[in-house]
Scaffold this motif. Structure first.
Motif, short mmCIF file in Angstrom:
data_model
loop_
_atom_site.label_atom_id
_atom_site.label_comp_id
_atom_site.label_asym_id
_atom_site.label_seq_id
_atom_site.Cartn_x
_atom_site.Cartn_y
_atom_site.Cartn_z
N TRP A 159 0.82 -1.21 0.00
CA TRP A 159 0.00 0.00 0.00
C TRP A 159 0.85 1.26 0.00
CZ3 TRP A 159 -5.00 -0.14 -1.03
CH2 TRP A 159 -5.74 -1.30 -0.76
N ALA A 160 2.08 1.18 0.52
CA ALA A 160 2.90 2.39 0.62
C ALA A 160 4.37 2.02 0.75
CB ALA A 160 2.48 3.22 1.83
N THR A 161 5.23 2.94 0.30
CA THR A 161 6.67 2.86 0.48
C THR A 161 7.16 4.23 0.90
OG1 THR A 161 6.96 1.14 -1.21
CG2 THR A 161 8.90 2.45 -0.65
N THR A 162 8.01 4.29 1.92
CA THR A 162 8.64 5.55 2.31
C THR A 162 10.13 5.31 2.49
OG1 THR A 162 8.30 5.20 4.68
CG2 THR A 162 6.57 6.37 3.49
N ALA A 163 10.93 6.33 2.21
CA ALA A 163 12.38 6.22 2.37
C ALA A 163 12.96 7.61 2.56
CB ALA A 163 13.02 5.55 1.16
N ALA A 164 14.01 7.70 3.37
CA ALA A 164 14.71 8.98 3.53
C ALA A 164 15.52 9.30 2.28
CB ALA A 164 15.62 8.92 4.76
N THR A 165 16.09 8.27 1.67
CA THR A 165 16.83 8.39 0.41
C THR A 165 16.41 7.26 -0.50
OG1 THR A 165 18.75 9.38 1.50
CG2 THR A 165 19.11 8.41 -0.67
N PHE A 166 16.15 7.57 -1.77
CA PHE A 166 15.75 6.54 -2.74
C PHE A 166 16.41 6.88 -4.07
CE2 PHE A 166 11.75 3.86 -3.95
CZ PHE A 166 12.53 2.71 -3.92
N ARG A 167 17.47 6.15 -4.42
CA ARG A 167 18.21 6.40 -5.65
C ARG A 167 17.81 5.35 -6.69
NH1 ARG A 167 23.95 5.47 -4.60
NH2 ARG A 167 23.66 3.44 -5.59
N LEU A 168 17.42 5.82 -7.89
CA LEU A 168 16.88 4.94 -8.92
C LEU A 168 17.67 5.08 -10.22
CD1 LEU A 168 13.13 5.78 -8.27
CD2 LEU A 168 14.27 3.66 -7.61
N PRO A 169 18.79 4.36 -10.36
CA PRO A 169 19.55 4.42 -11.61
C PRO A 169 18.74 3.83 -12.77
CG PRO A 169 20.87 3.48 -9.83
CD PRO A 169 19.46 3.53 -9.35
N ASP A 170 18.90 4.44 -13.95
CA ASP A 170 18.24 3.95 -15.17
C ASP A 170 16.72 3.89 -15.01
OD1 ASP A 170 20.75 3.45 -16.59
OD2 ASP A 170 21.02 1.80 -15.18
N LEU A 171 16.17 4.91 -14.37
CA LEU A 171 14.73 4.97 -14.15
C LEU A 171 13.97 5.08 -15.47
CD1 LEU A 171 12.20 5.45 -12.34
CD2 LEU A 171 12.79 7.88 -12.39
N SER A 172 12.91 4.28 -15.59
CA SER A 172 12.03 4.35 -16.75
C SER A 172 10.59 4.28 -16.28
CB SER A 172 12.32 3.20 -17.72
OG SER A 172 11.38 3.18 -18.79
N LEU A 173 9.74 5.21 -16.73
CA LEU A 173 8.33 5.23 -16.37
C LEU A 173 7.51 5.23 -17.65
CD1 LEU A 173 6.63 7.38 -13.64
CD2 LEU A 173 5.62 7.22 -15.91
N SER A 174 6.50 4.36 -17.70
CA SER A 174 5.69 4.26 -18.92
C SER A 174 4.24 3.95 -18.56
CB SER A 174 6.24 3.18 -19.85
OG SER A 174 6.34 1.93 -19.18
N LEU A 175 3.32 4.29 -19.48
CA LEU A 175 1.90 4.02 -19.32
C LEU A 175 1.45 3.07 -20.42
CD1 LEU A 175 0.63 7.65 -18.61
CD2 LEU A 175 0.87 5.80 -16.95
N HIS A 176 0.56 2.12 -20.06
CA HIS A 176 0.13 1.10 -21.01
C HIS A 176 -1.36 0.84 -20.83
CE1 HIS A 176 4.43 0.08 -21.56
NE2 HIS A 176 4.50 0.30 -20.25
#
Length: 226
Positions: A199-216
Motif C-alpha cells: 500500500w505504501a513505500t517511504t524512504a529517507a533516500t531513494f536512488r533509482l539508476p536507469d529509471l524508466s516510467l511508462s503508461l500502457h
C-alpha cells in the motif's frame, strides 16, 4: 518467550502476513469514520505491485500495523499490513506497477523500472537501486529469503538493538501499532525472486539508476500476474 535463531537462516519461498487483530483493525476503521484518528500518511485506494531479482537489506525489522486512507470513491478505509523496515537496502532489477481504471479508456497500467542494467545484475552497486530508512507497508510477499541473526517474537516496541537503531517507523500514529505485539528483526536479510503487493513505500533516500516510467493500456505490463 522470544524465539532466536543465530547465524544464517534460509527460508524457502518466504511468505509473511503479520497483522493486528481483526478487532483492532475494525476499531481503527471506526475511528477513521468518526474522524478520531489523524493519519500521518493517508494511503491511496490502490495496492501496487513490486518485483525484484534481489533485495539486500541491513537492520531488518517487521511488525504489524494498519494503513489508513480512502478508496477511489472517497470512502475511508483501513488495511492491515506487515511493515518491513530497513536501515538501508540495495535492490536489483526493480519493477513497480499500479493499475488505474480511467473512464472512457479502461484500465491503464503505470509501470516503473530501475536498477535493471547488466551492470546492476552483475553486482555494480552504483547501478543498483539504493534506499535508506526504507519502510514498506506490505499486504502480500513471496520470495526466497536468507536472514542473519534473526530474532522472532520480539515486542514491536523493543525492536531497536541499539540506541537509534531500526524500529517502528518514526512519525506514524502510535495507535496504528501495538508496541507489545509480535515482531521480528535481523541484522541482514537477502530476498530473491521477490513478488510483493503493498500500500505504501517511504524512504529517507531513494536512488533509482536507469529509471524508466511508462503508461500502457490494459494489464499486460504489470510487474507480475496474480
Amino acid at each position: 518467550m522470544k524465539s532466536q535463531v543465530r547465524g544464517g537462516t534460509r527460508w524457502k519461498r518466504f511468505a509473511v502476513v503479520m497483522v493486528p487483530s481483526v478487532a483492532a483493525t475494525a476499531a481503527i476503521g471506526v475511528g477513521l469514520a468518526q474522524g478520531a484518528l489523524a493519519a500521518s500518511f493517508s494511503i491511496s485506494g490502490q495496492e501496487f505491485k513490486v518485483s525484484t531479482d534481489s533485495l539486500v537489506g541491513e537492520e531488518f525489522v517487521q511488525y504489524g500495523s494498519v494503513a489508513q486512507g480512502s478508496t477511489l470513491e472517497g470512502k475511508p478505509f483501513a488495511a492491515p499490513v506487515a511493515v518491513s523496515g530497513f536501515d538501508n537496502a540495495r535492490i536489483t532489477n526493480m519493477c513497480q506497477s499500479v493499475v488505474t481504471p480511467v473512464p472512457g479508456l479502461g484500465d491503464i497500467t503505470l509501470r516503473l523500472t530501475a536498477g535493471d542494467s547488466d551492470a546492476a545484475k552483475a553486482g555494480n552497486t552504483d547501478k543498483q537501486v539504493y534506499a535508506e530508512e526504507l519502510y514498506l507497508d506490505v499486504s502480500d510477499l513471496k520470495a526466497d529469503a536468507q536472514f542473519t541473526n534473526i530474532d522472532i517474537g520480539v515486542a514491536a516496541g523493543a525492536l531497536p538493538k541499539k540506541e537509534g537503531g531500526q524500529g517502528i517507523q518514526p512519525g506514524v500514529d502510535p495507535r496504528s501499532v501495538n508496541k507489545n505485539g509480535f515482531a521480528q528483526r535481523a541484522d541482514k536479510v537477502t530476498l530473491t525472486k521477490v513478488r510483493q503487493k503493498a500500500w505504501a513505500t517511504t524512504a529517507a533516500t531513494f536512488r533509482l539508476p536507469d529509471l524508466s516510467l511508462s503508461l500502457h493500456r490494459g494489464t499486460d505490463k504489470e510487474c507480475f500476474k496474480g
